[in-house]
Scaffold this motif. Structure first.
Motif, PDB file in Angstrom:
ATOM      1  N   ASN A  13      38.720  34.776  37.555  1.00 21.75           N
ATOM      2  CA  ASN A  13      39.449  35.438  36.464  1.00 21.75           C
ATOM      3  C   ASN A  13      40.070  36.745  36.938  1.00 21.75           C
ATOM      4  O   ASN A  13      41.207  37.071  36.578  1.00 21.75           O
ATOM      5  CB  ASN A  13      38.516  35.709  35.282  1.00 21.75           C
ATOM      6  N   TYR A  14      39.307  37.494  37.733  1.00 22.86           N
ATOM      7  CA  TYR A  14      39.834  38.753  38.256  1.00 22.86           C
ATOM      8  C   TYR A  14      41.056  38.492  39.144  1.00 22.86           C
ATOM      9  O   TYR A  14      42.059  39.191  39.051  1.00 22.86           O
ATOM     10  CB  TYR A  14      38.751  39.498  39.032  1.00 22.86           C
ATOM     11  N   ALA A  15      40.969  37.474  39.980  1.00 23.54           N
ATOM     12  CA  ALA A  15      42.113  37.126  40.836  1.00 23.54           C
ATOM     13  C   ALA A  15      43.301  36.683  39.986  1.00 23.54           C
ATOM     14  O   ALA A  15      44.450  37.033  40.274  1.00 23.54           O
ATOM     15  CB  ALA A  15      41.718  36.024  41.817  1.00 23.54           C
ATOM     16  N   LEU A  16      43.033  35.943  38.917  1.00 21.99           N
ATOM     17  CA  LEU A  16      44.101  35.475  38.026  1.00 21.99           C
ATOM     18  C   LEU A  16      44.815  36.656  37.380  1.00 21.99           C
ATOM     19  O   LEU A  16      46.051  36.723  37.377  1.00 21.99           O
ATOM     20  CB  LEU A  16      43.513  34.558  36.951  1.00 21.99           C
ATOM     21  N   VAL A  17      44.057  37.602  36.862  1.00 20.62           N
ATOM     22  CA  VAL A  17      44.645  38.782  36.226  1.00 20.62           C
ATOM     23  C   VAL A  17      45.423  39.612  37.244  1.00 20.62           C
ATOM     24  O   VAL A  17      46.442  40.226  36.929  1.00 20.62           O
ATOM     25  CB  VAL A  17      43.547  39.635  35.546  1.00 20.62           C
ATOM     26  N   SER A  18      44.958  39.593  38.500  1.00 24.62           N
ATOM     27  CA  SER A  18      45.632  40.326  39.578  1.00 24.62           C
ATOM     28  C   SER A  18      46.846  39.565  40.111  1.00 24.62           C
ATOM     29  O   SER A  18      47.492  40.010  41.052  1.00 24.62           O
ATOM     30  CB  SER A  18      44.663  40.585  40.728  1.00 24.62           C
ATOM     31  N   LYS A  19      47.129  38.414  39.531  1.00 26.41           N
ATOM     32  CA  LYS A  19      48.252  37.542  39.911  1.00 26.41           C
ATOM     33  C   LYS A  19      48.107  36.980  41.329  1.00 26.41           C
ATOM     34  O   LYS A  19      49.080  36.654  41.992  1.00 26.41           O
ATOM     35  CB  LYS A  19      49.589  38.264  39.745  1.00 26.41           C
ATOM     36  N   ASP A  20      46.864  36.876  41.779  1.00 27.56           N
ATOM     37  CA  ASP A  20      46.564  36.243  43.058  1.00 27.56           C
ATOM     38  C   ASP A  20      46.150  34.802  42.729  1.00 27.56           C
ATOM     39  O   ASP A  20      44.971  34.447  42.772  1.00 27.56           O
ATOM     40  CB  ASP A  20      45.449  37.003  43.771  1.00 27.56           C
ATOM     41  N   TYR A  21      47.128  33.991  42.367  1.00 25.16           N
ATOM     42  CA  TYR A  21      46.868  32.668  41.814  1.00 25.16           C
ATOM     43  C   TYR A  21      46.177  31.725  42.811  1.00 25.16           C
ATOM     44  O   TYR A  21      45.303  30.959  42.427  1.00 25.16           O
ATOM     45  CB  TYR A  21      48.175  32.048  41.305  1.00 25.16           C
ATOM     46  N   GLN A  22      46.555  31.795  44.068  1.00 26.43           N
ATOM     47  CA  GLN A  22      45.944  30.917  45.073  1.00 26.43           C
ATOM     48  C   GLN A  22      44.451  31.219  45.206  1.00 26.43           C
ATOM     49  O   GLN A  22      43.621  30.313  45.262  1.00 26.43           O
ATOM     50  CB  GLN A  22      46.647  31.082  46.419  1.00 26.43           C
ATOM     51  N   SER A  23      44.115  32.489  45.242  1.00 23.86           N
ATOM     52  CA  SER A  23      42.705  32.879  45.334  1.00 23.86           C
ATOM     53  C   SER A  23      41.950  32.455  44.072  1.00 23.86           C
ATOM     54  O   SER A  23      40.817  31.971  44.149  1.00 23.86           O
ATOM     55  CB  SER A  23      42.603  34.390  45.524  1.00 23.86           C
ATOM     56  N   ALA A  24      42.584  32.608  42.900  1.00 22.63           N
ATOM     57  CA  ALA A  24      41.952  32.209  41.636  1.00 22.63           C
ATOM     58  C   ALA A  24      41.598  30.731  41.663  1.00 22.63           C
ATOM     59  O   ALA A  24      40.480  30.336  41.301  1.00 22.63           O
ATOM     60  CB  ALA A  24      42.867  32.517  40.459  1.00 22.63           C
ATOM     61  N   VAL A  25      42.528  29.910  42.108  1.00 22.20           N
ATOM     62  CA  VAL A  25      42.286  28.460  42.185  1.00 22.20           C
ATOM     63  C   VAL A  25      41.108  28.171  43.109  1.00 22.20           C
ATOM     64  O   VAL A  25      40.242  27.342  42.806  1.00 22.20           O
ATOM     65  CB  VAL A  25      43.554  27.707  42.656  1.00 22.20           C
ATOM     66  N   GLY A  26      41.038  28.879  44.240  1.00 16.82           N
ATOM     67  CA  GLY A  26      39.938  28.676  45.183  1.00 16.82           C
ATOM     68  C   GLY A  26      38.586  28.989  44.562  1.00 16.82           C
ATOM     69  O   GLY A  26      37.625  28.231  44.726  1.00 16.82           O
TER      70      GLY A  26
END
Length: 199
Positions: A166-179
């Motif tokens: 969720n933190y990665a998603l909010v940070s717009k780091d979508y690839q990391s969020a998916v991982g």
């Protein structure tokens, strides 16, 4: 990263920004007992969440401000932590009242009430990615004191992976969020509903 702000000085003529039909009220026992006031339960929930186990102390040591419109609380800013003469503020605007400049006005009113109650240090903490929060703080007269790193640890690996995603998603780091979400689903293909929603 997190940001820590300290109240600095009043923006000049801040009360003039209050829209017509809106009023400022102190967050106190009288307000919390007003059964005609809509969204009062939302404010009570905030107090319960931030004063966990000590809710009864809020009227004695806590304070804050609300902006009211048409018998409904539009925005609230309240003491979420108190230590001696130091207070930290938290803020929320009802979803129907956002983008009207109410948050900064409510924060300034809360600062005024805090000072009247004898608090000498008024601070504000927020995530660096929470632009709305720190821009509100700056508009309300708070000055950036420092940036710092905070660490969270969750014993449940699914929660850990989900929150990190969720933190990665909010940070717009979508690839990391998916991982991170994939790691959570690998442990349990039927994780909590909040994780399914975010993923």
């Amino acid at each position: 990263a997190r940001r820590h702000y300290l109240f600095g000085e009043w923006p000049s003529g801040w009360r003039a920004g209050l829209p017509e039909g809106y009023s400022i009220r102190q967050l106190d026992e009288t307000l919390l007992a007003d059964e005609m006031l809509q969204n009062r339960d939302d404010v009570k929930r905030w107090i319960q969440q931030t004063w966990t186990g000590h809710t009864e102390n809020f009227p004695k040591r806590g304070t804050g401000a609300v902006i009211v419109h048409d018998d409904a609380i539009a925005c609230w800013c309240l003491a979420v932590a108190v230590a001696g003469e130091k207070v930290e503020l938290g803020i929320e605007t009802h979803y129907t009242q956002r983008r009207k400049g109410l948050a900064a006005l409510t924060a300034m009113a809360a600062v005024e009430f805090c000072q009247q109650d004898g608090f000498e240090v008024i601070d504000w903490h927020c995530d660096a990615i929470n632009f709305g929060s720190w821009k509100t703080a700056e508009k309300a007269g708070f000055i950036l004191d420092r940036e710092y790193t905070s660490y969270l640890y969750f014993f449940d690996p699914i929660v850990h992976f989900g929150v990190t995603g969720n933190y990665a998603l909010v940070s717009k780091d979508y690839q990391s969020a998916v991982g991170w979400y994939k790691k959570a689903f690998a442990i349990n293909p039927d994780p909590p509903s909040w994780l399914c929603f975010m993923a």
